[in-house]
Design an enzyme around this catalytic site. Sequence first.
Site, PDB file in Angstrom:
ATOM      1  N   GLU A  81       5.718  -2.421  -7.287  1.00 49.92           N
ATOM      2  CA  GLU A  81       6.531  -2.426  -6.721  1.00 49.92           C
ATOM      3  C   GLU A  81       7.664  -3.482  -6.209  1.00 49.92           C
ATOM      4  OE1 GLU A  81       5.164  -0.668  -3.009  1.00 49.92           O
ATOM      5  OE2 GLU A  81       3.984   0.348  -3.585  1.00 49.92           O
TER       6      GLU A  81
ATOM      7  N   GLU B 142      -1.758  -1.357  -1.972  1.00 49.75           N
ATOM      8  CA  GLU B 142      -2.330  -2.259  -1.437  1.00 49.75           C
ATOM      9  C   GLU B 142      -3.362  -2.872  -0.257  1.00 49.75           C
ATOM     10  OE1 GLU B 142       1.717  -2.412   0.799  1.00 49.75           O
ATOM     11  OE2 GLU B 142       2.537  -3.260  -1.126  1.00 49.75           O
TER      12      GLU B 142
HETATM   13  C1  BGP Z   1       4.496  -1.288   0.584  1.00 48.90           C
HETATM   14  C2  BGP Z   1       4.595   0.158   0.283  1.00 48.90           C
HETATM   15  C3  BGP Z   1       5.414   1.432  -0.135  1.00 48.90           C
HETATM   16  C4  BGP Z   1       6.574   0.439   0.975  1.00 48.90           C
HETATM   17  C5  BGP Z   1       7.658  -0.987   0.309  1.00 48.90           C
HETATM   18  C6  BGP Z   1       8.709  -0.848   1.635  1.00 48.90           C
HETATM   19  O1  BGP Z   1       4.164  -1.522   1.543  1.00 48.90           O
HETATM   20  O2  BGP Z   1       3.085   0.237  -0.848  1.00 48.90           O
HETATM   21  O3  BGP Z   1       4.769   2.347   0.722  1.00 48.90           O
HETATM   22  O4  BGP Z   1       7.522   1.555   0.973  1.00 48.90           O
HETATM   23  O5  BGP Z   1       6.138  -1.163   0.787  1.00 48.90           O
HETATM   24  O6  BGP Z   1       7.921  -0.952   2.324  1.00 48.90           O
HETATM   25  P1  BGP Z   1       9.116  -0.280   3.717  1.00 48.90           P
HETATM   26  O7  BGP Z   1       8.547   1.137   3.341  1.00 48.90           O
HETATM   27  O8  BGP Z   1       7.631  -0.783   5.120  1.00 48.90           O
HETATM   28  O9  BGP Z   1      10.388  -1.201   4.094  1.00 48.90           O
END
Ligand code: BGP
Length: 465
Positions: A368, A176
């Site tokens: 993701e 990201e």
């Molecule tokens: C993205 C990241 C992850 C992750 C996901 C969900 O931004 O790459 O590392 O954790 O989001 O976000 P969160 O864990 O804050 O719910």
Amino acid sequence: MSKSLPEQFLWGGALAANQCEGAWLADGKQPSTADTVPVGAGRFLRTTLEVAEGVHYPSHDAISFYEHYKSDLALLAGMGLRCLRISIAWTRIFPNGDDAEPNEAGLAFYDDLLDEMIRLGMEPVVTITHYEYPLNAIKKYGALDNRAWLDLYARYIDVLFRRYGSKVTYWMTFNEVNNTTRIPYLSAGLLTEPGDAGAVQQAFQAAHHQFVMNAMTVKLARELMPDAWIGCMLSLSTIYAATCRPEDVLGAYVYRRRSLMYSDVMLRGEYPGYAKRLMADEGLELEIADGDLELIREYTCDYLAFSYYRTTAFAVGDEPQYNTAGVVGSENPYLETSSFGWPKDPVGFRYVCNELWDRYQVPLFIAENGLGTYDEVQPDGRIHDEERIHYFYDHAEQLLEAIEDGCQVFGYTWWGPIDIVSAGTGQMAKRYGFIHVDLDDDGNGTGERRIKDSYHRYKEWIATH
Ligand code: BGP
């Protein structure tokens, strides 16, 4: 390009080292930036770059994947995952970032992890840096706005590619990366308060260095591993105009391009005109060394990986905020939200796939997608996570639509197929997994793994698609 895409679509799952491994000081590892971030909202602004007594830092133990990886991988493989996206903790390889020699124990860990994944039939997909940097190097050199990081990074990727090049075909550079200007500590080790004078300048400078490092990665990969695929990775949950008022439409587009600027540089090979204007308007001036722009132009990525969780909307007057899923603007009355306040928008997923394919015409990889929500363990130990099942099916169906539309997508990795620490809040209660892990936000619990209903449904989907 002579390289070919995998024959089978890569249905899989995605993890990040600092959110699952734990073992923060094991086998020579030194702290990373992630190891100084406590639990709770606004956590990235609450780090002091030190580890304080009596504070719970979720990354220190996380779900102890470092210790349990064999049994965890066996559970994941039980769903029929065709790939698994992991990240490498830089601090296991170069514990201080600038050590004279890499740490053999750390290298051996990833050898074993990758071998085990391959043995179980899961193609490794590797993120080189996922929201963590060697803390000691950050203290010594400052954050990624310091050019010293280019040398540290060059040594790191050289070791990774020589060691794992025969095992790993699919790589991503910075997780990201477009969050560098939004969540600078997470993405670039920059400790700045919003509104700090100079913070934006530093973030853009760090992003420039990441663009150069991204190009260095592609260059080295072409030399050492000509069949490898190097992707850039962005957070691309999108932003709609809140109305058809032209100013809202333009404003939403301007916000969108604050993200697309990154993929424009890494896929098209140059800073687009609107990015130059944005920097000029904000009075920013990048330090660009001789050769940087040529390198960026020549060595562009092979594919675009991105995360997609939700969408938001923009209306004139909004001052959008950010979280780990991107921009947060106005509410969208047409969408339901998750219990953590993230709007669920499967149709937006199809829209974004089409947008990105139309813009770049390079293969896409969904790095993701997932739903973080509370789980309730029933007295009989079962977990009926219907909301997660619906979220997955709704999004997977829209992904198939996008593929029918002609988008070239070669993989999809569900975020957090086993419960891990949330990046945004540090909580365990925000669960994404198909596999439950018995730990609470303070790290208390047995750590026991338990299959949820969604485990069977994802398995079914993979088997039939
Ligand atoms: C993205 C990241 C992850 C992750 C996901 C969900 O931004 O790459 O590392 O954790 O989001 O976000 P969160 O864990 O804050 O719910």
